[in-house]
Design an enzyme around this catalytic site. Structure first.
Site, short mmCIF file in Angstrom:
data_model
loop_
_atom_site.label_atom_id
_atom_site.label_comp_id
_atom_site.label_asym_id
_atom_site.label_seq_id
_atom_site.Cartn_x
_atom_site.Cartn_y
_atom_site.Cartn_z
N ASP A 131 13.58 4.92 -22.07
CA ASP A 131 13.84 5.36 -20.62
C ASP A 131 14.60 4.34 -20.28
O ASP A 131 14.59 3.10 -20.66
CB ASP A 131 12.41 5.67 -19.85
CG ASP A 131 12.81 5.84 -18.32
OD1 ASP A 131 13.70 6.59 -18.04
OD2 ASP A 131 12.15 5.18 -17.62
N ASP A 139 15.62 3.44 -16.04
CA ASP A 139 14.83 2.90 -15.00
C ASP A 139 13.53 2.76 -14.77
O ASP A 139 12.86 3.39 -14.98
CB ASP A 139 15.64 3.76 -13.60
CG ASP A 139 16.87 4.02 -13.58
OD1 ASP A 139 17.80 3.03 -14.18
OD2 ASP A 139 17.43 4.76 -12.89
#
Length: 188
Positions: A7, A9
């Site tokens: 991922d 953020d």
């Protein structure tokens, strides 16, 4: 091929409820870029799967997103690492697409692009939806306690997390665990 799907953020960079809209707002988490380089040096390829609903909401455009990712690529390269590809969902939450995590569409795209059995890939993220999306295609789930994951420090995982989820302090701790567990391929 050894693959880790990250991922963005909250896992690689500081997250913001106001969205990361410019390269100036994109700031790496301590040790995260070094962790990517460590994974690469351990023989792992790294891809990013990221929801970018700010595009669908009109908060920034593709040129801005490309500039953010150029900054990320350059920063990782300066440390001797690389991100092989970035996959993102541009849709807002109400569009009902198949690529917005927790739907598995981004992961399916990654599997097709790299021609890899995703049951051997690790997914690393700071939210349950990151891990659910990866687990839906067989990825091995790893939670980092950064970003939104910080709220889970010292607590048992709530319901909804995929079975077998491993918990790591941050991306650096994950990279240390994985590279110690699986040695780099040897040269012939």
């Amino acid at each position: 091929m050894k693959l880790v799907i990250l991922d963005r953020d909250g896992t690689i960079n500081v997250d913001s409820d106001e969205f990361i809209k410019t390269p100036e707002e994109w700031q790496p988490l301590p040790g995260a870029l070094e962790a990517i380089a460590r994974l690469n040096h351990g023989g792992w390829h790294v891809a990013v799967a990221s929801n970018q609903s700010g595009l669908g909401r009109g908060l920034f455009d593709v040129a801005s997103l490309n500039a953010i990712h150029a900054k990320m690529h350059k920063a990782v390269a300066a440390l001797g690492g690389r991100i092989d590809a970035v996959f993102y969902c541009p849709h807002s939450p109400d569009e009902g697409c198949q690529c917005r995590k927790p739907a598995p569409g981004l992961f399916e795209q990654i599997g097709e692009r790299f021609g890899v059995d995703l049951r051997t890939a690790h997914v690393v993220g700071d939210t349950v939806r990151d891990l659910q999306a990866g687990a839906a295609v067989g990825c091995l789930p790893n939670l980092v306690l950064t970003g939104k994951g910080e709220s889970l420090r010292g607590k048992p995982l709530p319901e909804g997390f995929p079975e077998g989820t491993r918990v790591h302090r941050d991306l650096a701790a994950f990279a240390e665990w994985l590279t110690a567990r699986v040695p780099a391929p040897r040269a012939p």
